[in-house]
Design an enzyme around this catalytic site. Structure first.
Site, PDB file in Angstrom:
ATOM      1  N   HIS A  54       1.032   6.314   1.787  1.00  0.00           N
ATOM      2  CA  HIS A  54       1.796   7.297   2.556  1.00  0.00           C
ATOM      3  C   HIS A  54       2.941   7.937   1.777  1.00  0.00           C
ATOM      4  O   HIS A  54       3.527   8.913   2.241  1.00  0.00           O
ATOM      5  CB  HIS A  54       2.228   6.695   3.896  1.00  0.00           C
ATOM      6  CG  HIS A  54       1.020   6.341   4.713  1.00  0.00           C
ATOM      7  ND1 HIS A  54       0.074   7.288   5.038  1.00  0.00           N
ATOM      8  CD2 HIS A  54       0.561   5.163   5.183  1.00  0.00           C
ATOM      9  CE1 HIS A  54      -0.910   6.690   5.706  1.00  0.00           C
ATOM     10  NE2 HIS A  54      -0.641   5.411   5.810  1.00  0.00           N
TER      11      HIS A  54
ATOM     12  N   ASN B 195       0.851  -1.192   0.000  1.00  0.00           N
ATOM     13  CA  ASN B 195       0.000   0.000   0.000  1.00  0.00           C
ATOM     14  C   ASN B 195       0.891   1.249   0.000  1.00  0.00           C
ATOM     15  O   ASN B 195       1.722   1.424   0.896  1.00  0.00           O
ATOM     16  CB  ASN B 195      -0.907  -0.024   1.242  1.00  0.00           C
ATOM     17  CG  ASN B 195      -1.812   1.183   1.317  1.00  0.00           C
ATOM     18  OD1 ASN B 195      -1.354   2.318   1.165  1.00  0.00           O
ATOM     19  ND2 ASN B 195      -3.089   0.975   1.564  1.00  0.00           N
TER      20      ASN B 195
ATOM     21  N   HIS C 168      -3.618  -4.840   7.584  1.00  0.00           N
ATOM     22  CA  HIS C 168      -3.800  -3.688   8.461  1.00  0.00           C
ATOM     23  C   HIS C 168      -2.948  -3.833   9.720  1.00  0.00           C
ATOM     24  O   HIS C 168      -3.109  -4.782  10.475  1.00  0.00           O
ATOM     25  CB  HIS C 168      -5.253  -3.459   8.874  1.00  0.00           C
ATOM     26  CG  HIS C 168      -5.506  -2.012   9.190  1.00  0.00           C
ATOM     27  ND1 HIS C 168      -5.109  -1.438  10.360  1.00  0.00           N
ATOM     28  CD2 HIS C 168      -6.048  -1.023   8.453  1.00  0.00           C
ATOM     29  CE1 HIS C 168      -5.409  -0.153  10.340  1.00  0.00           C
ATOM     30  NE2 HIS C 168      -5.975   0.122   9.187  1.00  0.00           N
TER      31      HIS C 168
HETATM   32  N1  PXP Z   1      -5.687  -3.386   4.046  1.00  0.00           N
HETATM   33  C1  PXP Z   1      -6.695  -2.493   4.178  1.00  0.00           C
HETATM   34  C2  PXP Z   1      -8.066  -2.924   3.783  1.00  0.00           C
HETATM   35  C3  PXP Z   1      -6.456  -1.186   4.646  1.00  0.00           C
HETATM   36  O1  PXP Z   1      -7.492  -0.319   4.786  1.00  0.00           O
HETATM   37  C4  PXP Z   1      -5.142  -0.800   4.932  1.00  0.00           C
HETATM   38  C5  PXP Z   1      -4.855   0.624   5.343  1.00  0.00           C
HETATM   39  O2  PXP Z   1      -5.117   1.481   4.284  1.00  0.00           O
HETATM   40  C6  PXP Z   1      -4.117  -1.764   4.772  1.00  0.00           C
HETATM   41  C7  PXP Z   1      -4.429  -3.048   4.352  1.00  0.00           C
HETATM   42  C8  PXP Z   1      -2.702  -1.430   5.086  1.00  0.00           C
HETATM   43  O3  PXP Z   1      -2.588  -1.148   6.453  1.00  0.00           O
HETATM   44  P1  PXP Z   1      -1.219  -0.623   7.030  1.00  0.00           P
HETATM   45  O4  PXP Z   1      -0.923   0.672   6.360  1.00  0.00           O
HETATM   46  O5  PXP Z   1      -1.498  -0.495   8.493  1.00  0.00           O
HETATM   47  O6  PXP Z   1      -0.189  -1.679   6.706  1.00  0.00           O
END
Ligand code: PXP
Length: 267
Positions: free
Chosen positions: A9, A6, A212
């Site tokens: 950021h 992801n 997450h």
């Molecule tokens: N999966 C989902 C569905 C999310 O909403 C997020 C955060 O945007 C993530 C994964 C990634 O989470 P993290 O940034 O805490 O690794």
């Protein structure tokens, strides 16, 4: 097991000055070079990090899978249907939250979700539902017609009663073995909930992902769960990249996941 990175950021830092750098598309390409199997971003209603133009550019640029996280707000649905990512992951969204706080209440939203899921699928877009690892939501996900679930690992990641906090050095270097967490009752309970939900999801015929709050310390135990096919990780990788560079940060996570998966198979 696949890794989806992801890159929200990267855009958070860019938006701090509303400029052109750092560029999330360039970051996505670096993640792919480092072994990521997919790129994830969240187009939030408030557009606090990823922008519509990023989503369109990502669609054109990346060669792995593009997984667009989103709420079911009509304005965002319109963008998703036009851009046609490989997959959408439907998440709940609150304007005030720092990040996604809980799973989607699929059981409650079923009447709205079913036609929406069909619309995405008719356009060739796979649908994943981000849910808490509980039976009610698993059963509802099965009824929704979605093919994929992503289990919310936030409660596991945030389980408070750590017997031993990971050493500062472990976090800073991201050296997985130095930062490995000790199992504690709360963490163990949350891990069991994920294991149960992953088994149940697979038994229901759903593909199972998780994500997450996962980091270089706590991802290992989740990577061992055989029914989980994909981890989606953002913040910890981008944070670690500030020390070691994005390519190394992604490679370290890929290596960690592959090692844990191999251990689980040989155990
Ligand atoms: N999966 C989902 C569905 C999310 O909403 C997020 C955060 O945007 C993530 C994964 C990634 O989470 P993290 O940034 O805490 O690794």
């Amino acid at each position: 097991m696949r890794l989806g990175v992801n890159i929200d950021h990267i855009a958070t830092v860019r938006q701090a000055r509303r400029g052109a750098v750092p560029d999330p598309v360039e970051a996505a390409l670096t993640c792919e070079r480092a072994g990521a199997d997919g790129i994830v971003c969240h187009l939030r209603e408030d557009r606090r990090h990823i922008q519509d133009a990023d989503v369109r550019r990502l669609r054109r640029a990346i060669t792995t899978r593009f997984n667009l996280e989103m709420s079911i707000a009509p304005s965002v649905v319109r963008v998703a249907l036009a851009v046609k990512p490989d997959q959408v992951t439907l998440v709940p969204e609150r304007r005030q939250e720092l990040t996604t706080e809980g799973g989607l209440d699929v059981a409650k939203l079923l009447p709205a979700l079913r036609p929406l899921i069909r619309r995405f699928q008719a356009r060739g877009i796979a649908v994943s539902l981000f849910i808490d690892p509980i039976e009610r939501q698993l059963a509802a996900a099965r009824k929704s017609g979605a093919g994929v679930i992503e289990l919310h690992t936030g409660r596991y990641a945030n389980a408070r009663d750590r017997a031993r906090a990971p050493s500062a050095a472990g976090w800073a270097t991201g050296v997985p073995s130095a930062a490995r967490l000790t199992a504690t009752p709360a963490r163990a309970r949350e891990l069991e909930a994920l294991q149960r939900a992953a088994r149940r999801g697979r038994a229901l015929g759903l593909a199972v992902a998780a994500g997450h709050g996962l980091d270089y310390a706590n991802a290992a135990a989740v990577a061992k769960i055989p029914e989980i096919e994909e981890l989606n990780i953002g913040f910890s990788i981008i944070a670690h990249a500030l020390s070691v560079g994005l390519e190394t940060a992604v490679r370290e996570m890929v290596t960690l996941m592959q090692r844990e998966e191999a251990h689980a198979v040989s155990a």
